[in-house]
Design an enzyme around this catalytic site. Sequence first.
Site, mmCIF file in Angstrom:
data_model
loop_
_atom_site.group_PDB
_atom_site.id
_atom_site.type_symbol
_atom_site.label_atom_id
_atom_site.label_comp_id
_atom_site.label_asym_id
_atom_site.label_seq_id
_atom_site.Cartn_x
_atom_site.Cartn_y
_atom_site.Cartn_z
ATOM 1 N N SER A 1 0.795 -1.238 0.000
ATOM 2 C CA SER A 1 0.000 0.000 0.000
ATOM 3 C C SER A 1 0.821 1.278 0.000
ATOM 4 C CB SER A 1 -0.962 0.003 1.190
ATOM 5 O OG SER A 1 -2.039 -0.874 0.941
ATOM 6 N N THR B 1 1.761 3.327 5.374
ATOM 7 C CA THR B 1 2.111 1.938 5.660
ATOM 8 C C THR B 1 1.861 1.069 4.431
ATOM 9 O OG1 THR B 1 -0.126 1.551 6.485
ATOM 10 C CG2 THR B 1 1.577 2.088 8.118
ATOM 11 N N GLY B 2 2.392 -0.145 4.489
ATOM 12 C CA GLY B 2 2.131 -1.135 3.450
ATOM 13 C C GLY B 2 2.353 -2.518 4.014
#
Length: 266
Positions: free
Chosen positions: A72, A210-211
């Site tokens: 993401s 974030t991811g």
Amino acid sequence: MNRRNLVLFALAAGFAQVSMANPQFQEMTKWSRFFSAADARGSIVVLDTRDGSDITMVYNVSRAEKRYSPASTFKIPHSLFALDAGLLHDEFQVIPWDGVKRPTTAWNAGQTLRSAMRNSTVWVYERFAKELGEARETAYMHKIGYGNALVTGDKPFWVEGDLAISSFEQIAFLQRLYRNQLPFQVEHQRLVKDVMINEAGSDWILRAKTGWTGKIGWWVGWVEWPSGPVFFALNIDTPNRLGDLAKRQSITRNLLRSINALPTVP
């Protein structure tokens, strides 16, 4: 050229580009304590530009040079693509919910760019990808030099597919965004930076995303100070899946506080 050879060619070319692009840096072996304290394996790149210093500090250099799925964190450039293509006009435009119930409650409603970024609403960006098409997605990524610029593999390509980017490349991209130097309208770059705000104080702003792929967790962004920004790109393994996600921010925050790049919690 078949798909396998195309992927190998792109990766080989990309790694050569990463190697040439990497700046001089300080290897911060002492930062292992932040990862050990969290029982995590990973790496981080920090570029401190305060007072014109431009100091790049790296923990786990070999990992920082390796490309991983952006997950993401790709929502940052993806938002720019959607704005440039006219799929989005501003931060107020509502993206209609398709009525499909999803596990994350916040996703089960219409979204704006701000809520889609804050909630990391996957279906919004899957819709952007469908409307943009693979050719335009690829062209946009080549235009900004984003990772290996691959849209092949499973979908979504930025989580399950072949798209990959290194921590050094994340930092380079974030620097250009901060300076409004990407090949997009300045107002679009400013809007994306606005929806990236996580928190702020009287003289600082934290912008980040974030991811998570299920196996790899990211946190990338920067802290703005009057004396200049401090950029960061962390990724860690997440063998405990959801149980490891909080470590992305806790490691980064503790590390940034150790160099006075983020205020200490009162």
